[in-house]
Write a protein that holds these residues in place. Structure first.
Motif, mmCIF file in Angstrom:
data_model
loop_
_atom_site.group_PDB
_atom_site.id
_atom_site.type_symbol
_atom_site.label_atom_id
_atom_site.label_comp_id
_atom_site.label_asym_id
_atom_site.label_seq_id
_atom_site.Cartn_x
_atom_site.Cartn_y
_atom_site.Cartn_z
ATOM 1 N N PRO A 88 41.775 -5.868 26.210
ATOM 2 C CA PRO A 88 42.641 -6.408 27.125
ATOM 3 C C PRO A 88 43.620 -5.217 27.836
ATOM 4 O O PRO A 88 43.908 -5.073 28.899
ATOM 5 C CB PRO A 88 43.321 -7.311 26.359
ATOM 6 C CG PRO A 88 42.532 -7.692 25.200
ATOM 7 C CD PRO A 88 41.676 -6.462 24.863
ATOM 8 N N SER A 89 43.967 -4.317 27.120
ATOM 9 C CA SER A 89 44.868 -3.164 27.496
ATOM 10 C C SER A 89 44.210 -2.394 28.748
ATOM 11 O O SER A 89 44.958 -2.077 29.651
ATOM 12 C CB SER A 89 45.349 -2.242 26.299
ATOM 13 O OG SER A 89 46.190 -2.999 25.477
ATOM 14 N N ILE B 259 41.667 -3.572 30.300
ATOM 15 C CA ILE B 259 41.128 -4.385 31.588
ATOM 16 C C ILE B 259 42.331 -4.846 32.272
ATOM 17 O O ILE B 259 42.347 -4.879 33.656
ATOM 18 C CB ILE B 259 40.214 -5.692 31.183
ATOM 19 C CG1 ILE B 259 39.001 -5.412 30.311
ATOM 20 C CG2 ILE B 259 40.069 -6.758 32.211
ATOM 21 C CD1 ILE B 259 38.396 -6.511 29.563
ATOM 22 N N LEU B 260 43.441 -5.399 31.806
ATOM 23 C CA LEU B 260 44.460 -5.828 32.413
ATOM 24 C C LEU B 260 45.758 -4.716 32.275
ATOM 25 O O LEU B 260 46.868 -5.113 32.839
ATOM 26 C CB LEU B 260 44.988 -6.973 31.451
ATOM 27 C CG LEU B 260 43.800 -8.275 31.505
ATOM 28 C CD1 LEU B 260 44.364 -9.339 30.720
ATOM 29 C CD2 LEU B 260 43.392 -8.438 33.055
ATOM 30 N N PHE C 53 47.872 -3.598 30.009
ATOM 31 C CA PHE C 53 49.059 -3.592 29.247
ATOM 32 C C PHE C 53 49.396 -2.576 28.701
ATOM 33 O O PHE C 53 48.717 -1.476 28.082
ATOM 34 C CB PHE C 53 48.275 -4.550 27.954
ATOM 35 C CG PHE C 53 48.376 -6.120 28.373
ATOM 36 C CD1 PHE C 53 49.575 -6.895 28.765
ATOM 37 C CD2 PHE C 53 47.160 -6.599 27.723
ATOM 38 C CE1 PHE C 53 49.380 -8.269 29.165
ATOM 39 C CE2 PHE C 53 46.990 -8.162 28.361
ATOM 40 C CZ PHE C 53 48.023 -8.784 28.731
ATOM 41 N N ILE D 198 41.778 -15.033 25.896
ATOM 42 C CA ILE D 198 40.754 -14.183 26.757
ATOM 43 C C ILE D 198 39.418 -14.352 26.312
ATOM 44 O O ILE D 198 39.170 -13.891 25.212
ATOM 45 C CB ILE D 198 41.097 -12.999 26.984
ATOM 46 C CG1 ILE D 198 42.416 -12.569 27.640
ATOM 47 C CG2 ILE D 198 40.361 -12.031 28.132
ATOM 48 C CD1 ILE D 198 43.022 -10.939 27.782
ATOM 49 N N HIS E 63 35.023 -13.901 27.379
ATOM 50 C CA HIS E 63 34.378 -13.010 28.270
ATOM 51 C C HIS E 63 33.037 -13.716 28.134
ATOM 52 O O HIS E 63 32.441 -14.265 27.519
ATOM 53 C CB HIS E 63 34.425 -11.600 27.556
ATOM 54 C CG HIS E 63 33.954 -11.514 26.274
ATOM 55 N ND1 HIS E 63 32.589 -11.053 26.298
ATOM 56 C CD2 HIS E 63 34.231 -11.784 25.217
ATOM 57 C CE1 HIS E 63 32.327 -11.043 24.921
ATOM 58 N NE2 HIS E 63 33.258 -11.349 24.151
ATOM 59 N N GLY F 21 41.956 -17.182 30.294
ATOM 60 C CA GLY F 21 41.505 -15.998 30.900
ATOM 61 C C GLY F 21 40.027 -15.884 30.697
ATOM 62 O O GLY F 21 39.681 -15.850 29.501
ATOM 63 N N TYR G 258 36.723 -13.006 31.539
ATOM 64 C CA TYR G 258 36.483 -11.697 32.118
ATOM 65 C C TYR G 258 34.833 -11.520 32.134
ATOM 66 O O TYR G 258 34.202 -11.911 30.924
ATOM 67 C CB TYR G 258 37.129 -10.587 31.392
ATOM 68 C CG TYR G 258 36.475 -9.208 31.553
ATOM 69 C CD1 TYR G 258 36.697 -8.568 32.613
ATOM 70 C CD2 TYR G 258 35.806 -8.435 30.374
ATOM 71 C CE1 TYR G 258 36.262 -7.550 33.015
ATOM 72 C CE2 TYR G 258 35.537 -7.058 30.832
ATOM 73 C CZ TYR G 258 35.705 -6.765 32.163
ATOM 74 O OH TYR G 258 34.980 -5.442 32.315
ATOM 75 N N PHE H 57 37.844 -11.605 36.902
ATOM 76 C CA PHE H 57 38.686 -12.167 35.944
ATOM 77 C C PHE H 57 39.293 -13.390 36.569
ATOM 78 O O PHE H 57 40.141 -13.627 37.369
ATOM 79 C CB PHE H 57 39.987 -11.232 35.474
ATOM 80 C CG PHE H 57 40.766 -11.561 34.251
ATOM 81 C CD1 PHE H 57 40.221 -11.198 33.179
ATOM 82 C CD2 PHE H 57 42.035 -12.384 34.339
ATOM 83 C CE1 PHE H 57 40.914 -11.562 32.028
ATOM 84 C CE2 PHE H 57 42.666 -12.714 33.272
ATOM 85 C CZ PHE H 57 42.104 -12.409 31.940
ATOM 86 N N LYS I 54 41.672 -16.604 35.664
ATOM 87 C CA LYS I 54 42.900 -16.941 35.018
ATOM 88 C C LYS I 54 43.443 -18.367 35.234
ATOM 89 O O LYS I 54 43.399 -18.670 36.583
ATOM 90 C CB LYS I 54 44.087 -15.901 35.440
ATOM 91 C CG LYS I 54 45.364 -16.289 34.649
ATOM 92 C CD LYS I 54 46.325 -16.982 35.625
ATOM 93 C CE LYS I 54 47.730 -17.206 34.869
ATOM 94 N NZ LYS I 54 48.620 -18.341 35.805
ATOM 95 N N TRP J 187 40.125 -13.285 40.234
ATOM 96 C CA TRP J 187 40.704 -11.724 40.638
ATOM 97 C C TRP J 187 39.368 -11.044 40.643
ATOM 98 O O TRP J 187 38.494 -11.003 39.777
ATOM 99 C CB TRP J 187 41.562 -11.127 39.543
ATOM 100 C CG TRP J 187 42.914 -12.118 39.318
ATOM 101 C CD1 TRP J 187 43.566 -13.134 39.954
ATOM 102 C CD2 TRP J 187 43.770 -11.843 38.214
ATOM 103 N NE1 TRP J 187 44.589 -13.725 39.430
ATOM 104 C CE2 TRP J 187 44.751 -12.702 38.280
ATOM 105 C CE3 TRP J 187 43.735 -11.188 37.071
ATOM 106 C CZ2 TRP J 187 45.822 -12.922 37.281
ATOM 107 C CZ3 TRP J 187 44.605 -11.298 36.172
ATOM 108 C CH2 TRP J 187 45.631 -12.228 36.079
#
Length: 311
Positions: A139-140, A142-143, A145, A189, A191, A275, A277, A284, A286, A310
């Motif tokens: 997640p960090s 991909i998004l 964070f 999230i 996937h 979410g 992915y 993505f 959401k 997205w």
């Protein structure tokens, strides 16, 4: 007078035994060990009269023998270290990790030292993220964070068990994130190509009680049943894709079985989001759970709002 010599021989043998052979020095060691064993046997069987003059006549020879054994031990030790290094047979993974850490320190930590000093005192994340443990879904990464933004838990198939199932590492993290950190958003999230969901879809209804994985993914059994009900005509792979999204909504509904989450959500102090992915297309999806239009778990109904795609 023969006892010191016996003791010496035993010490050399002991030193040689402590050194594990390698391909480079094994022949040398066997020869040396055989020589030492022969000399030791001579010491045991020989007479005091035969050995004592030899020792007295050649005191330097004893020192040389001792030095030779130490050099041999050192050489074999070096060989062993080289072989261990070669046995890895690949890139130095921790060496690469070290370089990444040092790069982070130089380009991130030191340049934003004030921010990291603040984080060292306390955390106030905006999100609680529940994501899959899959190595391809970070997640960090991909998004985007940043440190301090997301309190995160990762498990197989990004599942949230219902409250009545009892304690788990997932709901323990939820309790801390909601009650102590007072996060405003929970994001589940999922996937594409999720092995956990595929395992669930292949399982028999009763599952395998001896499998920890089966015992865990059964938490998404409702999602599997819904998938089988609404998409019986689809191929197995298509059903898995459908169940991957269905299980996210199942987890969102399970979140509402936790009293402290339901209470905050009703007061609009907490929002629940899903979410998805797709790493094949790099998209993505959401959405946000509609708290007013959703009935609790078991109602078989959910509504979402603010759905976006997205990418």
């Amino acid at each position: 007078m023969v006892f010191p010599i016996r003791s010496k021989a035993r010490r050399i043998l002991s030193t040689m035994a402590a050194v594990r052979p390698s391909s480079t020095c094994s022949n040398y060691r066997r020869k040396s060990s055989a020589s030492i064993l022969t000399n030791s046997a001579e010491v045991e069987q020989g007479t005091h009269v035969e050995l004592l003059p030899s020792v007295k006549r050649h005191p330097v020879r004893r020192l040389e023998a001792s030095n030779d054994s130490m050099e041999l031990a050192h050489e074999c030790s070096n060989c062993e270290g080289e072989n261990v290094s070669k046995a890895n047979n690949g890139p130095d993974l921790f060496g690469e990790m070290k370089e990444r850490f040092l790069s982070f320190k130089k380009h991130k930590f030191l340049k934003e030292s004030e921010h990291f000093q603040t984080l060292a005192q306390a955390q106030a994340p905006k999100f609680m993220v529940i994501a899959c443990a899959d190595s391809r879904v970070c997640p960090s990464n991909i998004l985007g964070f940043q440190p301090g933004e997301a309190f995160m838990i990762r498990n197989v198939a990004n599942l949230v068990p219902p409250f009545e199932n009892g304690a788990s590492e997932t709901n323990a993290a939820l309790e801390f994130a909601v009650n102590t950190l007072e996060v405003k958003n929970i994001l589940v999230i999922g996937h594409s190509s999720c092995a956990g969901i595929e395992t669930l879809m292949r399982m028999q209804d009763d599952g395998d009680s001896s499998s920890l994985t089966h015992s865990w993914v059964i938490n998404a059994k409702v999602a599997k049943l819904r998938t089988k009900a609404v998409a019986p005509h689809l191929s197995f792979d298509q059903q898995c894709r459908h169940c991957e999204k269905e299980s996210i909504n199942s987890s969102l509904l399970n979140l509402r079985t936790y009293p402290w989450i339901e209470d905050r959500a009703k007061k609009e102090m907490l929002s629940l989001h899903g979410g998805y992915y797709d790493f094949l297309r790099c998209t993505f999806e959401k959405w946000t759970l509609d708290m007013n239009g959703t009935r609790p778990v078991g109602g078989g109904k959910y509504l979402d709002e603010d759905r976006e795609l997205w990418g």
